[in-house]
Structures are given as C-alpha cells and as structure tokens.
Design a protein around this motif. Structure first.
Motif, PDB file in Angstrom:
ATOM      1  N   ARG B 155      25.620 -18.410  13.752  1.00  0.00           N
ATOM      2  CA  ARG B 155      25.918 -18.891  12.425  1.00  0.00           C
ATOM      3  C   ARG B 155      24.687 -19.517  11.801  1.00  0.00           C
ATOM      4  O   ARG B 155      24.059 -20.385  12.405  1.00  0.00           O
ATOM      5  N   ARG B 159      24.963 -20.549   3.090  1.00  0.00           N
ATOM      6  CA  ARG B 159      26.388 -20.361   2.844  1.00  0.00           C
ATOM      7  C   ARG B 159      26.604 -19.190   1.914  1.00  0.00           C
ATOM      8  O   ARG B 159      25.755 -18.886   1.096  1.00  0.00           O
ATOM      9  N   ALA B 162      33.254 -16.943   0.039  1.00  0.00           N
ATOM     10  CA  ALA B 162      34.273 -16.393   0.924  1.00  0.00           C
ATOM     11  C   ALA B 162      35.633 -16.700   0.336  1.00  0.00           C
ATOM     12  O   ALA B 162      35.778 -17.609  -0.477  1.00  0.00           O
ATOM     13  N   SER B 164      38.175 -17.696   2.036  1.00  0.00           N
ATOM     14  CA  SER B 164      38.516 -18.997   2.593  1.00  0.00           C
ATOM     15  C   SER B 164      37.333 -19.449   3.440  1.00  0.00           C
ATOM     16  O   SER B 164      36.634 -18.634   4.013  1.00  0.00           O
ATOM     17  N   GLY B 165      37.114 -20.712   3.470  1.00  0.00           N
ATOM     18  CA  GLY B 165      35.980 -21.219   4.230  1.00  0.00           C
ATOM     19  C   GLY B 165      35.991 -22.721   4.178  1.00  0.00           C
ATOM     20  O   GLY B 165      36.709 -23.321   3.383  1.00  0.00           O
ATOM     21  N   PRO B 166      35.204 -23.365   5.019  1.00  0.00           N
ATOM     22  CA  PRO B 166      35.288 -24.820   5.131  1.00  0.00           C
ATOM     23  C   PRO B 166      34.631 -25.594   3.986  1.00  0.00           C
ATOM     24  O   PRO B 166      34.831 -26.793   3.873  1.00  0.00           O
ATOM     25  N   TYR B 167      33.808 -24.933   3.162  1.00  0.00           N
ATOM     26  CA  TYR B 167      33.092 -25.687   2.131  1.00  0.00           C
ATOM     27  C   TYR B 167      33.553 -25.278   0.731  1.00  0.00           C
ATOM     28  O   TYR B 167      33.879 -24.125   0.491  1.00  0.00           O
ATOM     29  N   ARG B 189      35.331 -21.098  -2.492  1.00  0.00           N
ATOM     30  CA  ARG B 189      35.041 -21.512  -1.115  1.00  0.00           C
ATOM     31  C   ARG B 189      33.744 -20.879  -0.631  1.00  0.00           C
ATOM     32  O   ARG B 189      33.325 -19.820  -1.104  1.00  0.00           O
ATOM     33  N   LYS B 191      31.442 -20.113   3.131  1.00  0.00           N
ATOM     34  CA  LYS B 191      31.390 -20.229   4.588  1.00  0.00           C
ATOM     35  C   LYS B 191      29.956 -19.960   5.033  1.00  0.00           C
ATOM     36  O   LYS B 191      29.153 -19.429   4.267  1.00  0.00           O
ATOM     37  N   ARG B 192      29.657 -20.355   6.260  1.00  0.00           N
ATOM     38  CA  ARG B 192      28.295 -20.147   6.746  1.00  0.00           C
ATOM     39  C   ARG B 192      28.079 -18.687   7.085  1.00  0.00           C
ATOM     40  O   ARG B 192      28.933 -18.044   7.668  1.00  0.00           O
TER      41      ARG B 192
END
Lengths: 293, 373
Positions: B155, B159, B162, B164-167, B189, B191-192
């Motif tokens: 990873r 970024r 996406a 869905s993703g954490p950020y 969203r 993601k990395r």
C-alpha cells in the motif's frame, strides 16, 4: 554572465568558503565552488553523499550566509503536490459557503490557501532558501513534478492561475543515493558529491561544533571513526556522530573515566545498530587504543 | 541562458571536452555544456583546478565514474599520454569479490581503466557465454501475462478516489457541494493506492547451476520486462548487476548484453561473500529494503557457511520476504542437506523448488497472494 543579486558581496568560491566558515560550516573547495556556481548561475544545487556527511547542514549554512529563512521540504515515499505546494483549507471553505447564504463568496481566495514549502518559496524568493531534503526517498512521479518547478520556478494552481517567482529562488536538493535520480533532474542542477572529510578537516569540524572537546580527543575520535567507516557496517558513523562521540567521551572523562574506557563506553552515540556493535566489539579495544595512540 | 560566443577559440577546448565525455558514455545535456561555459567565465578561470571544479559541478559525473572522469579531464587538459583506452561504461556495475576476499584496498565499485579487457589476467576461468536463439516457454508467457495482476503489491501513501475507503475526499466533496449551495449530498472517499512491490532477483551462475542458468536468465528477462521495479544480480565468484542489459526489450539482445557483463559463468561459488558484497554497497543494499527477494541457487557453498548465514539473516531483516529457490528441492520430501542450506533455513520465508521455469514462475506469481503489508 552576470552574477545574481542573491550573492552580493560574495564574488568567488573562496569568499563563500570564508562566509560558510563564519557560519560554522567547513566546506572544501569542491563544495564551495559548486555552491558558488549554483548561487551565481541561479541554478538549484544538488548535493549527494552518504548519510551524515553534512548535506543538510550545508543547506542550513548557505541560508545563514545569505541571511535567509530555510524552508525544509522533507521528502518521503508517496509525497505529493498537496504536501509540497499548497492545500485548501476545506473546513473553512465549507463554513464560508454556509455562512454566505445568498451572497457569493470566493472560496478560492487567499484566506483559504494553505501555503506549503514550494509555494512559500516562490512567493518570497528573496528571503528564503528551499531545502528539498532526501529527494531519493520520493517516488519518480514527484521527481518529474519537481522538474517543472526547477526549470521555470513557477507552479499553477488551477483555481487561481500561475504563481511565478519574481527572481530565481535558492534551492538546495539533497540525496543519499538510495536510488538513481533522473538524468533530467541532475541536468538542471549544479552538482556536488560530498565525501567524508579528510581527517584534518573532520577534526577541525569536531572542535568547531563541540567547543568543550580538546584537540587530542577530537583527533582520536576522528581516527577511530575513520577506521569504523572502513568496516562493513550497516550504518557507518557520519560527522554528526563523530561530534557526538567526542562530546560524550569528554563528558565521561570529566566524570572520572579513563580515556580509552570513556571512548568505549560512549560508543553507542557513534554506532547505533546492535548488529554493528556486535560485529565490532571483539576488535573495539584494539581499534580505540590504536586511534588514541 | 545561451553560450555567449565571445571567445569562440577559447571555448572550443571546453566544448571538445564535453564531446570526449560523451564518446566515453557520459550523458551531458546541451544545457549542461552552457552552464559549464558560464561557470568557467564566472570563475576566471584562474587555474586548471577551477576548470575541474566547474566541470564537476555542472557536468555532474556519477560518483562511481569519477575516476574515469578525472582521467579524461587530465587526458584532455593536461595531455597525459599514458592513457589510451578509458573505461567501457559497464564496469561501474561490477563488484569484484576476488579482490575483496584478498583484503585488497581496491574499492568495491571498481574502475578498471587500465585493464585491456574485463576478464584480463584473472586466475579463474572466465567464460563469456552466448545464448542461443530462444523460444518462449509457456511458463514465461504466463509470467508476462499475469505479472501485473499477481505480483506482490504494497500500500502506497498516495490516495485515490474510491467508492468506499477510509478517507474523506474533501476537495471533491467541496467542489460538488458548491453546485448545491454548500449542501453536502455525497461524501467523496479516498483509499490508499496499491503499488507494485520492489523485487530483487539474485541468480547463482556458478558451475553447479550450469544446466539451469540459461533458463534462469530468460526468467529474469521476462520478469524485468513484466514488472516495473525489478533489480537483477548474478553471483558466482563475483557479483554483477545486470538490470540495465535486461531492460532491453528484445530477449536475444538483452541476454547477449547480460552475458557480456557477467564474467564468472560456471565458476565456483562464494554465495556468502557475494551477498556480503551486495549488502556492503549501500545503493545495492537499499534495493533489498521492503522488497520481495528471490534467490535462485542450489546453495552449494564453497566459502564459509557463517558468512552466508549472516548475509541472509541481514537480507531477511531488510526484505519483505526472502525466497530461496533451489533445484535440489524438487521433491515433496525435500530436507536441506548441505551445511549452507541448513544454516540459512530459519532466515528464509520460503525454501522451495527452483528446478524448472514453471515452478519458479508459479512461486513468484503466488508471492502476491501471501500477505499485504
């Protein structure tokens, strides 16, 4: 070719070397020449060398000589434009939109712009020195992005237009050479490979940096460090380690420890790898005795 | 910035020096020549040393070719007659283990301008090998086809958008919300991003691996072509970096160039010393950091097993994963027999069959499925 205004008063490599010395940095002829050429030709200065030979210190000293603020951009894998150039203050923008109601609001105004090192340098080229540290850690995309910055000294912010430096800023790049830099980047810079200094020069550096250290101690430490650098260690001691070691040993000696013992007990400030310590320990006493002789 | 033709006659000697550098394989761009001339004008020039410093700063020779650069400089500006032939450009990639082992002070990155040929005056038998016309095996075809998808990844820090993703993607969200008067209808969203992991391939080309060497080199070429960051070294009694020749697209050409670079085909094996030498050059050692390290060797060591064990231990601490592929491990009931293999067994993550291209490819393609750091 006209000498740039940013080095008024410094008209030769020797003059720069002297000025650097006054800023507590001992540069050899090669470094002084490269730095002088970089400043005079308005080109970025690229310094390569093993970790701990004083690349970052050189940039700090140059900033001190020019009387400018040093802006440091530490590179890392994955560094991108928002960390190097600018970022918008999103929460503030969001708030402004909410508060504005029916009135129009310029959310791309100055108040919402967060300056990062490269933008800060472009906006104040005559009062800053930009240090792009350890460029070899950044990935190649970032290197390519830097190329544009380093050739035209301008960046474009889509929402606001192009920001151009009023004069060529002073930029110093450093690299530990963990990977090859792109030829195009090297081409745009004035280049210097910093080697470990000669024993004589290093002893002078140690004494200059650590005033409490006696000359004999400095020489012994430098001799020992030189021997250590010839061993296949995973992290050879740099100049900063030599300075720390001399200081630490002096401290222990003042506390009553005898000489070779003071060196041996403070080896931890010079070698910071357990494996290296393990590797060198059988021969350490002999090495120190030889260096102190 | 342009070269002011004020002193055309005087400038000629500097420009011809740039020409000399280029003929000797130094890459010098026109703008560097301009800077060089500007620098000389700026410095005086008061002495030859000034010219040398100006040349070093503006023409930027790579540090490992510095000695060659200095010789060329002396040849051009001082007219040293002693030098007739200068370097062959590939030497800087070669680590001479023979000299190392004898405790000679010669630097690891050797620079052998005065030697008439790479293999001259060597006690050992050095055979330059030429690879015959090659046909692509199915295994290699499979490797190039599946590599982008199946080689190990890690990873990255960047970024990407996406579903869905954490950020939260504030930039995009803000842009969208402007259209709806500041109302956030949908939160973007991030993601990395996944990035290909570095790979380091170390190939044993000693006599005991003779029957496998050609296949292994084909494999190396395919891997270099298929994956973005692969470094390849060969070792026997010496260590040679062959990444650059293998980057040539056409296989015959690439393998011929690699064969030319390597000078210890079918010789003895000093694996431990070769790996130690590899780790002792910081630039090379850096290739192993976080990488998927693949060593293709039978582990029949002539040198000290201690040196080998220490080197592999060091490698395994740096690397993401160390795989040792040996032709000896062909059977399912394989147990390491040789002293060297027993010594390194606990430091490697995989000790598996390297007896055929198919098994090597299968292992390498399976690496990506192991774990994502």
């Amino acid at each position: 070719m006209a000498v740039r205004s940013n080095i008024v008063g410094i008209d030769s490599p020797e003059a720069l070397e002297k000025a650097l010395r006054a800023a507590y940095y001992l540069a050899d002829e090669g470094l002084a020449t490269a730095a002088y050429l970089g400043l005079a030709l308005g080109k970025p200065l690229l310094l390569e060398g093993a970790p701990g030979v004083g690349k970052t210190e050189a940039a700090k000293a140059i900033a001190a000589v020019l009387g400018r603020r040093l802006i440091r951009l530490q590179c890392y894998e994955g560094i991108d434009a928002s960390a190097a150039l600018y970022e918008w203050n999103y929460p503030r923008q969001m708030l402004a939109i909410r508060q504005a109601g029916d009135e129009s609001v310029d959310i791309y105004g100055e108040t919402f712009l967060i300056e990062r090192p490269m933008l800060a340098t472009l906006r104040a080229p005559d009062s800053t020195v930009l240090l792009i540290d350890e460029i070899d850690r950044a990935d190649q995309e970032f290197e390519a992005f830097l190329l544009e910055f380093l050739s035209d000294f301008q960046i474009s912010i889509p929402e606001r237009g192009t920001v151009r430096a009023s004069e060529r800023p002073v930029v110093v790049l450093t690299s530990n050479r963990t990977r090859d830099l792109h030829e195009a980047l090297r081409r745009r810079c004035v280049y210097h490979w910093i080697d470990y200094p000669s024993a004589e020069r290093e002893a002078r550096i140690v004494m200059m940096r650590a005033s409490s250290v006696a000359e004999g101690t400095a020489r012994a430490v430098v001799a020992a460090v030189e021997k250590l650098r010839r061993e296949p260690l995973s992290k050879a001691p740099g100049i900063a380690e030599a300075v720390d070691w001399a200081e630490a040993a002096t401290l222990l000696h003042k506390g009553g420890a005898r000489w070779p013992d003071a060196f041996r007990r403070s080896i931890g400030v010079a070698l910071k790898d357990e494996e290296d310590l393990h590797f060198i320990s059988p021969r350490l006493d002999a090495l120190l005795a030889e260096a102190s002789a | 910035m342009s070269a002011e033709p004020e002193l055309p006659r005087a400038a000629r000697v500097f420009i011809s020096f740039v020409g000399l550098l280029r003929t000797n394989g130094f890459a010098v761009a026109p703008e560097q020549t301009t800077s060089f001339l500007a620098a000389i004008q700026l410095l005086g020039p008061r002495s030859l040393e000034d010219i040398r410093q100006a040349a070093l700063a503006t023409l930027a020779p790579p540090p490992e070719r510095r000695a060659t650069f200095d010789r060329l400089f002396d040849l051009h500006f001082r007219g040293n007659e002693a030098i007739e032939r200068v370097d062959d450009g590939e030497d800087d990639e070669t680590v001479r283990l023979q000299e190392e082992a004898r405790g000679n002070d010669e630097p690891l990155l050797s620079d052998e301008a005065n030697e008439s040929g790479l293999a001259a005056a060597r006690a050992e038998t050095l055979v330059e090998r030429r690879f015959a016309q090659l046909s692509t095996t199915d295994a290699l075809r499979r490797l190039s086809r599946e590599a982008p998808r199946r080689l190990p990844k890690r990873r990255g820090h960047r970024r990407m958008r996406a579903r869905s993703g954490p950020y939260a993607d504030l930039r995009r969200t803000l842009r969208d919300s402007v259209r709806s008067d500041g109302e956030i209808l949908r939160l973007g969203r991030l993601k990395r991003r996944q990035r290909p992991r570095k790979m380091l391939l170390l190939i044993d080309v000693s006599g005991s691996m003779k029957t496998r060497t050609e296949e292994n080199m084909k494999f190396a070429h395919t891997l270099v072509q298929a994956a973005p960051s692969v470094e390849v070294f060969t070792f026997g009694t010496r260590l040679t970096r062959i990444t650059r020749p293998l980057r040539l697209k056409r296989r015959e050409q690439a393998l011929r160039a690699a064969a030319h670079a390597v000078s210890d085909w079918d010789g003895g094996t000093l694996i431990g010393d070769a790996l130690q030498a590899f780790l002792a050059v910081p630039r090379f050692g850096g290739y192993a950091r976080g990488a998927a390290v693949i060593i293709v060797s039978d582990g029949l060591e002539r040198g000290e097993p201690d040196a080998l064990r220490d080197a592999v231990a060091k490698l395994s601490r740096r690397a993401w994963r160390v795989s040792w592929l040996t032709p000896l491990a062909a059977g399912p009931d394989f147990r390491p027999q040789t002293e060297a293999l027993v010594a390194i067994e606990r430091f490697v993550d995989d000790l598996v069959d390297g007896g055929s291209s198919a098994s090597i490819v299968a292992h390498v393609l399976a690496l990506g499925q192991r774990r994502v750091a």
